[in-house]
Motif scaffolding. Structure first.
Motif, PDB file in Angstrom:
ATOM      1  N   ILE A 211       2.925  -0.483  -8.414  1.00  0.00           N
ATOM      2  CA  ILE A 211       2.670  -0.902  -7.032  1.00  0.00           C
ATOM      3  C   ILE A 211       1.242  -0.587  -6.626  1.00  0.00           C
ATOM      4  N   LYS A 212       0.759   0.540  -7.099  1.00  0.00           N
ATOM      5  CA  LYS A 212      -0.608   0.928  -6.774  1.00  0.00           C
ATOM      6  C   LYS A 212      -1.606  -0.109  -7.305  1.00  0.00           C
ATOM      7  N   MET A 213      -1.304  -0.630  -8.536  1.00  0.00           N
ATOM      8  CA  MET A 213      -2.197  -1.605  -9.162  1.00  0.00           C
ATOM      9  C   MET A 213      -2.074  -2.992  -8.548  1.00  0.00           C
ATOM     10  N   ALA A 214      -0.898  -3.286  -7.975  1.00  0.00           N
ATOM     11  CA  ALA A 214      -0.616  -4.674  -7.589  1.00  0.00           C
ATOM     12  C   ALA A 214      -1.426  -5.097  -6.371  1.00  0.00           C
TER      13      ALA A 214
ATOM     14  N   ILE B  56       9.682   5.243  -3.161  1.00  0.00           N
ATOM     15  CA  ILE B  56       8.758   4.212  -3.641  1.00  0.00           C
ATOM     16  C   ILE B  56       8.324   3.381  -2.435  1.00  0.00           C
ATOM     17  N   LEU B  57       7.104   3.480  -2.059  1.00  0.00           N
ATOM     18  CA  LEU B  57       6.613   2.792  -0.862  1.00  0.00           C
ATOM     19  C   LEU B  57       5.973   1.475  -1.267  1.00  0.00           C
ATOM     20  N   ILE B  58       6.427   0.360  -0.672  1.00  0.00           N
ATOM     21  CA  ILE B  58       5.810  -0.943  -0.947  1.00  0.00           C
ATOM     22  C   ILE B  58       5.165  -1.412   0.351  1.00  0.00           C
ATOM     23  N   ASN B  59       3.851  -1.515   0.363  1.00  0.00           N
ATOM     24  CA  ASN B  59       3.189  -1.964   1.585  1.00  0.00           C
ATOM     25  C   ASN B  59       2.301  -3.179   1.352  1.00  0.00           C
ATOM     26  N   LYS B  60       2.634  -3.948   0.283  1.00  0.00           N
ATOM     27  CA  LYS B  60       1.909  -5.193  -0.001  1.00  0.00           C
ATOM     28  C   LYS B  60       2.945  -6.295  -0.177  1.00  0.00           C
ATOM     29  N   PRO B  61       2.629  -7.519   0.134  1.00  0.00           N
ATOM     30  CA  PRO B  61       3.587  -8.625  -0.036  1.00  0.00           C
ATOM     31  C   PRO B  61       3.749  -8.990  -1.518  1.00  0.00           C
TER      32      PRO B  61
END
Lengths: 235, 418, 260
Positions: free
Chosen positions: B36-39, B57-62
């Protein structure tokens, strides 16, 4: 053969048998007589195990009969009122009673004698009182037992059947059977009985031969002799 | 036109530039968090099969998070798992197990906070506290998931799909069991719940609170602590649902409490202790529902006005209707009552004698619950009959004046299978 | 005993009343199933009929058979058979023939209707089992009454009164009691009261299958345990068996002292 010892029976407050003692020896015809309510039927029913005495003992063939049932295989009983399951046929009831007693029988002979052949497949519910009584007699006499108990055997019989009945009784007597009869027909007693047992108020009031009774009462007519017997008691 | 073409190329460019990041034990990217960090926005993270022990696990990108078959994320009962905190996130094919239990924090397998247009599909969530928890979000889709837990009491269990403050959410083809509420909606508008199966939950199969203008249909709710509850909500439509086998002392197929203007049609209520329990419910139309072998088909208690029952089938219920007052403002018309014994001389399919759905016995049972043990006894039949002849205890005007002679719904099996 | 049983049974099987009884159930079964087309409803209606009618018929047949075959019984008593076997034979003969009328009368239409394919098969079998129990119980009770009452008219009266009491009056008293004392916990009491009436007990046994959803609406813990598990079914069945055994036992005790 039969011994009643100190027999007591009460129905509620009514004392029917009051310390009755009676010995009946083997062989012969015994008429049990007495006014209504004197305990004739109760006495017989005690012997059959249908009424359970309050006190006392009954010995049949040297064994006590109270609360037993196997002794009844050596006993034939003709009940007063013949009433059978209405939906069984004559043949079925005969076979059923045969089935219940592990003993040989001569039913064919008796059926012939009383002319019941044509009625064998009829339902018992459709028979007349007299015919029922004939069936009743067949059921009683078809077994060979040492003791035969007849409760009012002449009820509803036509004269021919009555003659047959008397002859059967005589035949059984000749074979050395013991026969107990209760009846109200004194002529019948006079004709067939060897001994008379007279019951009054739950006790044996007289026991002896017919002739002995007539002599004692000074009366040649049995009916009158009996009447005298009762009158004497209440005098 | 030019603008549109430009937009088209922009999308192509995004599509081309969108890359896939693969996560696996032997890959260069070994953890989901790393990926996720890389995405970047629009990327897809593909998680190959294997067991991943990760929490928070934090997702803050679409982006899309897609699991291979056999991918398992184990939370080891420590806290929450996925946090979706922006728009346009897609989660697919993940299996998440062992979400932590807390009496103060609502830990969830997947938590969406202020994230619009999300899709959560084909996930298996097991031994969760909360399954999918959505807060302040719009236009989400939750479909084809299977959410379960094995909790024993209400306090230690969470809801399967819990939406607090949402709009235009679609929840369909999911299965929920062993949870507190299978689905819970609070302050949710214009949403749709259909073709879900919610069973063996501790409290409700489906629970609406303060949620208006929602529709739920073709769902099945069975063996739940207390069926479905719709409370303090307006304009709810419920149709083609099955409410079955909800047994217990405070159990019902459907509980309606303080609701207004609802439509309830073509549902099946089968073998519930109470089919529908209505309290303070007003302007509700019940039509073409089947009530089959419930303890009480309908129980109406307190302040229910203008409820209209038409063309429903009341089949072999222990008691058809219970009323706790003898004032009636509701209407029963043209229903089929299996206990109706009247006749139809003019052969128009409508019984010539009105039917009284409230029995004296039902009134007695309301006051003395133990009396229920005398249900169907001859004595009870006798007193019911005398009450029928001259009503004393039950509302005099509570009648179905046009009871049907034949069932309104001819084939219950088709209803069962659709 | 088997011989007596056989003849009592033959006798009853040929009686007009057995046929009337059989035909009644046969017609009832056909009417319920073929005019109605709803097995569930048929089972409910049948339950109402069975728990009221079976006891009544059992009672009437019991006393009737006893008094009508009194003289014949005397003939049997003079035969070399144990008393209790005669009466047990008759008792079983009546109970079995009544049960047969019930099972065949209702069974035939249900089988023709296709019961074996239906899910109601279990409910229906339970109904027949309960009906059979009621036959055995009420024939035994009525035999007890007849054995203790010489007078035929009185015997009939007592028997009908017993039926009326158990079928209607008992429940009336029961319900009144529940309503009057409804501020007390009554769950144990009402379960116990049910056990003391075989008709109520049979009804509960059927309710456990038909109306379980309603019964589980109770709050009491005793109820929950009784209705919610197999315990209720087992206890009820056990007590029903007691209801057969105790009157039969009393019959045998009474016979020891009975004069004919």
């Amino acid at each position: 053969m039969i011994e009643f010892k100190n027999l007591h029976k009460k129905f509620g407050k009514l004392v029917v048998l009051d310390g009755l003692d009676l010995n009946i020896s083997k062989g012969g015809i015994f008429a049990i007589l007495g006014p209504n309510g004197s305990g004739k039927t109760t006495l017989i029913k005690c012997l059959l195990g249908m009424v359970i005495p309050n006190k006392g003992e009954i010995i049949f063939d040297k064994k006590s009969v109270l609360r037993q049932w196997a002794y009844r295989n050596n006993l034939n009983y003709l009940p007063q009122i013949a009433n059978f399951p209405p939906n069984l046929t004559v043949l079925e009831i005969i076979n059923m009673v045969k089935n219940l007693r592990p003993k040989d029988s001569n039913s064919e002979e008796l059926i012939e004698l009383f002319g019941l052949k044509t009625s064998l497949d009829k339902k018992l519910g459709n028979l007349s009182g007299g015919t029922k009584q004939k069936v009743n007699i067949v059921l009683t006499f078809m077994f060979d037992s040492d003791l035969i108990v007849l409760d009012e055997p002449t009820n509803g019989l036509d004269p021919i059947a009555l003659i047959h009945l008397k002859s059967i009784i005589q035949k059984e007597k000749e074979k050395g059977k013991t026969i107990l009869i209760t009846t109200h027909i004194m002529s019948f007693v006079d004709e067939v009985a060897d001994e008379i047992v007279f019951l009054l108020d739950g006790k044996i009031y007289f026991k002896g031969t017919v002739d002995a009774l007539k002599k004692q009462m000074n009366n040649d007519n049995l009916e009158h002799a009996i009447a005298n017997l009762i009158a004497k008691q209440y005098a | 036109m030019k603008y549109k073409i430009g937009l088209f190329f922009f999308f192509i460019a995004v599509a081309v530039s969108a890359k896939q990041i693969v996560v696996c034990e032997s890959c260069s990217v070994k953890t989901i968090k790393e990926a996720i960090k890389m995405a970047q926005a629009g990327d897809e993270i593909f998680i190959k099969k294997g067991i991943y022990f990760e929490n928070d696990i934090l997702i803050n990108k679409p982006i899309s998070l897609i699991g291979e078959k056999g991918t398992l994320i184990d939370g080891r009962n420590k806290g929450g798992m996925l946090f979706l905190e922006t728009n346009n996130i897609k989660i697919k094919g993940l299996k998440i197990i062992n979400v932590g239990l807390s009496y103060t924090i609502e830990y969830a397998a997947i938590k969406v906070i202020k994230g619009n247009d999300f899709i959560i599909e084909e996930c298996i969530l097991e031994n969760v506290f909360f399954g999918i928890l959505v807060e302040k979000s719009k236009r989400g889709i939750i479909r084809n998931n299977k959410i379960s837990s094995n909790r024993k009491n209400e306090a230690s269990s969470g809801n399967g799909i819990h939406i607090w403050s949402g709009e235009d959410i679609k929840v369909y083809n999911n299965e929920m069991f062993g949870l507190r509420d299978g689905i819970y909606f609070e302050f949710v508008k214009n949403s749709l719940v259909h073709n879900n199966v919610s069973h063996n939950n501790i409290r409700y199969g489906l629970h609406f609170m303060f949620s208006n203008n929602n529709v739920y249909h073709h769902n099945e709710f069975r063996n739940n602590g207390a069926g479905v509850a719709v409370m303090f909500s307006k304009f709810t439509t419920m149709h083609h649902n099955k409410f079955r086998l909800n047994w217990g002392s405070a159990s019902y197929g459907l509980l309606l409490k303080e609701i207004y203007d609802a439509e309830i049609y073509d549902n099946l209520f089968e073998q519930n202790t109470i089919g529908i329990n209505a309290e303070g419910s007003t302007r509700i139309n019940y039509k073409n529902n089947t009530f089959l072998r419930n303890g009480w088909a309908v129980k109406i208690s307190g302040a229910c006005y203008t409820n209209i029952f038409t063309k429903n089938d009341f089949m072999n219920n222990s008691l058809d209707l219970a009323y706790n007052s003898n004032i009636n403002d509701n209407k029963f018309d043209n229903n089929y009552w299996s206990e109706y014994t009247g006749y139809d001389l003019d052969k128009n399919g409508i019984g010539d004698v009105p039917y009284r759905p409230v029995k004296l016995f039902s009134y007695i049972v309301n006051k003395t619950p133990e009396a229920l043990i005398l249900l169907r006894s001859l004595f009870v039949d006798i007193i019911n009959f005398s009450e029928k002849v001259s009503p004393v205890f039950t509302p005099d005007d509570l009648l179905d004046n046009k009871p049907l002679m034949k069932r309104a719904i001819t084939n219950i099996d088709t209803q069962r299978n659709d | 005993m088997l011989k007596i049983l056989k003849y009592s049974f033959y006798d009853l099987m040929r009686s007009r009343w057995s046929y009337v009884y059989f035909l009644f159930y046969l017609i009832l079964g056909f009417v319920l199933l073929f005019l109605n087309n709803d097995v569930d409803k048929a089972v409910i209606t049948l339950m109402n009929i069975i728990i009221v009618l079976t006891p009544l018929i059992g009672t009437i047949f019991g006393v009737m058979y006893y008094y009508n075959s009194k003289e014949f019984t005397e003939l049997l008593l003079a035969q070399p058979i144990n008393r209790s076997k005669i009466f047990m034979g008759q008792y079983l003969g009546i109970s079995i023939s009544l049960t047969l009328s019930l099972v065949l009368g209702l069974g035939i239409p249900f089988v023709l209707y296709g019961l074996f394919k239906s899910t109601a098969i279990f409910n229906f079998s339970l109904l027949l089992v309960v009906g059979a129990f009621l036959n055995f119980i009420f024939v035994a009770l009525s035999y007890n009454i007849a054995l203790s009452t010489e007078n035929k008219i009185k015997g009939f009266g007592y028997a009908i009164l017993m039926w009326l009491f158990l079928a209607v009056i008992y429940d009336g008293i029961f319900l009144t009691f529940l309503v009057v004392f409804n501020s007390y916990p009554l769950d144990k009491f009402s379960l116990a009261a049910t056990m003391f009436n075989p008709i109520d007990l049979s009804r509960i046994l059927i309710l456990l299958k038909l109306d379980i959803s309603a019964l589980l609406g109770y709050t009491g813990a005793v109820f929950r345990k009784f209705f919610g598990t197999n315990l209720g079914m087992m206890i009820s069945m056990g007590v029903l068996m007691l209801w057969v055994m105790l009157p039969v036992l009393r019959m045998n005790l009474k016979l020891r002292k009975k004069d004919f």
